[in-house]
Design a protein around this motif. Structure first.
Motif, short mmCIF file in Angstrom:
data_model
loop_
_atom_site.label_atom_id
_atom_site.label_comp_id
_atom_site.label_asym_id
_atom_site.label_seq_id
_atom_site.Cartn_x
_atom_site.Cartn_y
_atom_site.Cartn_z
N TYR B 179 100.96 12.39 47.46
CA TYR B 179 103.10 13.39 48.50
C TYR B 179 104.03 12.86 48.08
CZ TYR B 179 105.76 16.93 49.91
OH TYR B 179 106.62 18.03 50.50
N HIS B 180 104.82 12.88 47.10
CA HIS B 180 105.85 12.28 47.26
C HIS B 180 107.31 13.61 47.65
CE1 HIS B 180 104.65 8.96 44.90
NE2 HIS B 180 103.98 10.19 43.91
N LYS B 181 107.97 13.38 48.55
CA LYS B 181 109.47 14.15 48.11
C LYS B 181 110.66 13.58 48.67
CE LYS B 181 111.60 18.30 51.00
NZ LYS B 181 110.61 18.89 51.37
N THR B 182 111.38 13.59 47.45
CA THR B 182 112.37 12.80 46.82
C THR B 182 113.90 13.56 47.26
OG1 THR B 182 111.38 11.81 45.09
CG2 THR B 182 113.55 11.37 44.78
N LEU B 183 114.68 12.90 48.15
CA LEU B 183 116.16 13.46 48.48
C LEU B 183 117.12 12.78 47.29
CD1 LEU B 183 117.58 14.63 50.83
CD2 LEU B 183 117.63 12.63 51.53
N LEU B 184 118.04 14.25 47.11
CA LEU B 184 118.88 13.76 45.89
C LEU B 184 120.72 12.48 46.81
CD1 LEU B 184 119.16 15.33 43.01
CD2 LEU B 184 118.98 13.34 43.02
N THR B 185 121.21 11.73 46.67
CA THR B 185 121.81 11.55 47.31
C THR B 185 123.22 10.95 46.18
OG1 THR B 185 122.34 9.09 47.58
CG2 THR B 185 121.16 10.59 49.21
N TYR B 186 124.13 11.33 46.27
CA TYR B 186 125.36 11.06 45.68
C TYR B 186 126.56 10.00 46.26
CZ TYR B 186 123.52 13.83 41.78
OH TYR B 186 123.20 14.48 40.77
N GLY B 187 127.33 8.81 46.42
CA GLY B 187 128.05 8.92 46.48
C GLY B 187 127.98 7.14 47.06
N LYS B 188 126.74 7.14 47.49
CA LYS B 188 126.68 5.69 48.02
C LYS B 188 125.42 4.68 48.03
CE LYS B 188 129.12 6.52 53.05
NZ LYS B 188 128.69 6.86 54.77
N GLY B 189 125.94 3.15 47.64
CA GLY B 189 125.14 2.85 47.56
C GLY B 189 123.77 2.48 48.61
N GLU B 190 122.76 1.67 47.25
CA GLU B 190 121.49 1.87 48.33
C GLU B 190 121.47 0.51 49.37
OE1 GLU B 190 120.13 -1.15 44.78
OE2 GLU B 190 117.97 -0.42 46.83
N SER B 191 122.19 -0.67 49.38
CA SER B 191 122.75 -1.29 50.40
C SER B 191 123.32 -0.21 51.95
CB SER B 191 123.42 -2.72 50.44
OG SER B 191 125.06 -2.24 49.99
N GLU B 192 123.94 0.42 51.54
CA GLU B 192 125.37 0.91 52.60
C GLU B 192 124.31 2.13 53.02
OE1 GLU B 192 129.43 2.56 52.52
OE2 GLU B 192 128.35 2.12 50.56
N ILE B 193 123.35 2.94 52.46
CA ILE B 193 122.61 4.55 53.25
C ILE B 193 121.11 3.21 53.74
CG2 ILE B 193 120.38 5.68 52.18
CD1 ILE B 193 121.71 5.98 49.34
N GLN B 194 120.48 1.68 53.18
CA GLN B 194 119.83 1.40 53.58
C GLN B 194 120.53 0.91 55.46
OE1 GLN B 194 118.17 -2.76 52.72
NE2 GLN B 194 116.58 -1.88 53.41
N GLU B 195 121.80 0.18 55.28
CA GLU B 195 122.57 -0.15 56.62
C GLU B 195 122.18 1.22 57.52
OE1 GLU B 195 123.11 -2.69 56.97
OE2 GLU B 195 124.01 -2.37 59.35
N HIS B 196 122.71 2.51 57.05
CA HIS B 196 123.26 3.63 58.03
C HIS B 196 121.58 3.97 58.50
CE1 HIS B 196 125.02 6.98 58.66
NE2 HIS B 196 124.16 7.35 58.59
N ILE B 197 120.41 3.77 57.91
CA ILE B 197 119.17 4.35 58.39
C ILE B 197 118.18 2.88 59.00
CG2 ILE B 197 119.52 6.48 57.08
CD1 ILE B 197 117.42 5.08 54.79
N LYS B 198 118.70 2.29 58.62
CA LYS B 198 118.17 0.88 59.54
C LYS B 198 116.68 1.17 60.60
CE LYS B 198 120.85 -2.66 61.48
NZ LYS B 198 121.55 -3.18 61.12
N ASP B 199 117.69 1.56 61.54
CA ASP B 199 116.35 2.06 62.77
C ASP B 199 115.27 3.40 62.39
OD1 ASP B 199 118.07 0.95 64.15
OD2 ASP B 199 119.39 2.40 64.95
N TRP B 200 115.49 3.99 61.47
CA TRP B 200 114.71 5.03 61.53
C TRP B 200 113.84 4.52 60.29
CZ3 TRP B 200 114.34 6.55 55.90
CH2 TRP B 200 113.01 7.72 56.44
N GLU B 201 113.98 3.08 59.43
CA GLU B 201 112.89 2.69 58.12
C GLU B 201 112.27 1.60 58.88
OE1 GLU B 201 115.10 1.01 55.02
OE2 GLU B 201 113.50 0.62 54.00
N GLU B 202 113.14 1.45 59.71
CA GLU B 202 112.01 0.39 60.66
C GLU B 202 110.45 1.57 62.56
OE1 GLU B 202 112.03 -3.36 61.25
OE2 GLU B 202 113.84 -3.84 59.95
N ALA B 203 111.27 2.99 61.93
CA ALA B 203 110.24 3.53 62.61
C ALA B 203 109.06 3.51 61.98
CB ALA B 203 111.24 4.17 63.80
N LEU B 204 109.43 3.58 60.17
CA LEU B 204 108.34 4.87 59.39
C LEU B 204 107.07 4.38 59.88
CD1 LEU B 204 109.60 7.25 57.83
CD2 LEU B 204 109.71 5.49 55.71
#
Lengths: 415, 415
Positions: B179-204
């Motif tokens: 199962y894949h689910k993909t969220l489309l985002t516009y307007g921010k780069g991948e590193s900015e997104i990563q920085e913003h979601i890093k706590d959530w990503e660590e806990a995945l």
């Protein structure tokens, strides 16, 4: 010498993106006499990358690797190269400066730690400076095989390959010449062509290879040869190609190595100072998109209309409503009227018009799905032809686009 | 279970064509829980084919092979399968009838001996009937690995894969769910997104994988998981995706598994019974082409104009010439005038307009290459935004197209 391409990234293996990089890399390497033996797409995963690198090393002199160099933690390529080369990551000052420069000039914010970590590279790697992005290209070596790692972003890869990788490959390797010449034909299937040219094909020397490349209404015939002397190759392949062209003179439209059909139309119209406009109904912008993708289109391309709704053919293009009522919207009469009005609207010398049923449903038409009329208005008058392109939407649009270019080229050559 | 894909044909390895088949096959197999481990493109040559088949057999349960099945003598796939399987070619009556039927109905001539030779198949192969072409699909087996051979022509391959191969795969193998689910985002780069979601990503959790897929102004974030229970997978991935969506609510535009952005715009306009027209200058038909590629576009898409020459913006679209003289052709004022006139010309609720400099030369403009204005006219009024998309023509057109869809979607959602 042999090269291989390895693309890293789950997105190719789950079919989320189409791998266009490999075609570009293959074509570019071929152009300087480097034969690509194999292309392999693998997972973004250490063990799989290591195996693929090892296998490629045993077959090839040069291995081009793309992908897996992003700043985020799903990318493991650099760490894996360190394992493969028994090396370690070190901070590279030049790369760091490039990252800072790109953030200051284009991104216009302070780089994050993850962005700065892109300056970490294997200590033995030669850096290929990436002016379009923050991930550097890297040139590495193991047991006489060269490994080049580049980001998978197409325009960054293209820049690095042509500006940084190619000159180094040319300097390092003695390469034979590879020469391809491709004849474009329209209107006959590959087996019919083969039957027609079989005596010639049987007699083809062993070092010249013939390939049939069929696609929606076109067959390309490619002759290839490899050898140390470029002039000899060109002469040998050229002589065979002349014979082939003569055999297929009725269906041949030109050589693909020199030019594709849009470029040929572009060159002809520019040399005659003539212009083109379009009225695309069923092709919905596909012809305009192909024309404007080529730089310099504005010299001869006036513009186009997509009168997608039946009604727009009257209000925007200005064709007589009774022509539609009498003949239905998908008809030779409507196609011809569209082309004629298009010439007037844009003040162009030529106009192409399409009206048809791309499917899957019939819309306002009574004809079968796949029916397409293509009309051309030229300084000499206007005519239309009818086609049946089957019942797959994508194929109908593509076939109609190809056919329109073919008709237009023939018409320009006549005038 | 694991699958692999092997594509046969020198045209991929010399970069003459882009391999779109593999993406389609991967996506389709993924949809029924089959993981594609590797994609390999190899030469149309016996030894290379044999090696690739043997290697794939040792890694995968299912090997999908495309290409090399034409009627001409450069295609050696069937003979090579016979060697691999220790089998021989025999004439298959059902395939022969299909070839004769296709020639009678579509080709409208008598088949040549080379066409009839396509009825020769390995004696142990199960035939997959190809209603779109003369080369049959074949289902073969060696040491518990299944090999499927299909023609490389995309619409023939697609038919055979979905209609003939998939049902047999479903029947034969127990597959986990992917199962894949993909969220489309516009307007921010991948590193900015990563920085913003890093706590959530660590806990995945370990069994849910996150991938960042950046491309020209968009970043897609894909969550993937594999397991025996589809409902549990959807629930676990869905819960993480809800959190992610919340974290990125400002830049998220939707989920890609459900719909891409054109389809979302299409569905919204259809549900509101609203319509769209386009005036594309620098994008040259690229937006219209993407819209009309989707079946059902005629329900909401009225049509478009490509006023490629500056002058056509006045004569075809009817904008006031003084607006161009005062502001230059690449300006917010001209973009807005184009959108406004477009609404009137086509009688649509919305209009998108683009004017800019795709490059490489500046044409009639004074601005830098890469400058693009995009305007939207809606029932509420008209506005334009200015962008700088760099100096690579292909990228400028693609970025402008993506941005136009993004602006339009946001605008429709507001109204």
């Amino acid at each position: 010498m042999l090269a291989e391409i390895i693309t890293i990234g789950d997105e190719i293996l789950i079919g989320q993106i189409v791998d266009t990089n490999s075609a570009f890399i293959s074509k570019t390497l071929n152009g300087i006499g480097v034969k690509v033996f194999q292309i392999t797409s693998i997972q973004d995963e250490e063990h799989h990358i290591l195996t693929a690198l090892e296998d490629a090393k045993n077959r090839a002199d040069l291995v081009i690797v793309t992908g897996g160099l992003g700043p985020t933690k799903d990318d493991v390529t650099k760490e894996t190269f360190c394992k493969f080369l028994d090396d370690k990551l070190v901070k590279n000052e030049k790369v760091l400066q490039n990252i800072k420069h790109i953030f200051k000039t284009y991104v216009k914010r302070v780089p994050l730690p993850s962005n700065l970590s892109q300056a970490l590279v294997p200590s033995t790697a030669t850096i290929l400076n990436n002016i379009h992005g923050t991930a550097p290209g890297m040139w590495m070596e193991k047991e006489n095989t060269v490994f080049v790692s580049m980001p998978g972003v197409p325009y960054e890869m293209k820049y690095l390959l042509t500006q940084e990788v190619l000159p180094r490959v040319v300097k390092r390797y003695n390469r034979p010449h590879i020469y391809h010449k491709t004849l474009l034909t329209y209107g006959k299937g590959e087996s019919e062509i083969q039957e027609h040219i079989k005596d010639w094909e049987e007699a083809l020397p062993n070092d010249i290879k013939l390939a049939y490349l069929p696609s929606l209404g076109r067959v390309r015939l490619r002759l290839s040869s490899t050898g140390p002397n470029e002039e000899q190759l060109k002469k040998a392949v050229g002589a065979q190609m002349d014979t082939l062209h003569e055999l297929l003179v009725d269906i041949a439209v030109g050589y693909e190595d020199e030019t594709n059909i849009q470029e040929r139309i572009s060159a002809l119209l520019q040399s005659k100072s003539q212009s083109l406009s379009l009225a695309e109904s069923c092709t919905g912008g596909a012809i305009a998109q192909e024309i404007t993708a080529v730089p310099g289109a504005s010299v001869y391309f006036k513009g186009s209309v997509v009168p997608y709704e039946t009604h727009q053919k009257v209000t925007v293009l200005g064709i007589d409503e009774t022509i539609i009522q009498k003949n239905t919207v998908v008809s030779a009469q409507v196609a011809k009227a569209m082309a004629t009005k298009c010439v007037r609207l844009f003040g162009s010398d030529y106009a192409l018009a399409t009206t048809g049923i791309a499917g899957p449903t019939k819309g306002d038409a009574t004809d079968e799905v796949g029916t397409v009329y293509i009309a051309i208005a030229s300084p000499k008058g206007v005519f239309a032809e009818k086609f049946s392109f089957g019942n797959l939407r994508e194929r109908v649009i593509k076939k109609a686009t190809n056919k329109a270019f073919e008709m237009l080229l023939k018409e320009i050559l006549k005038n």
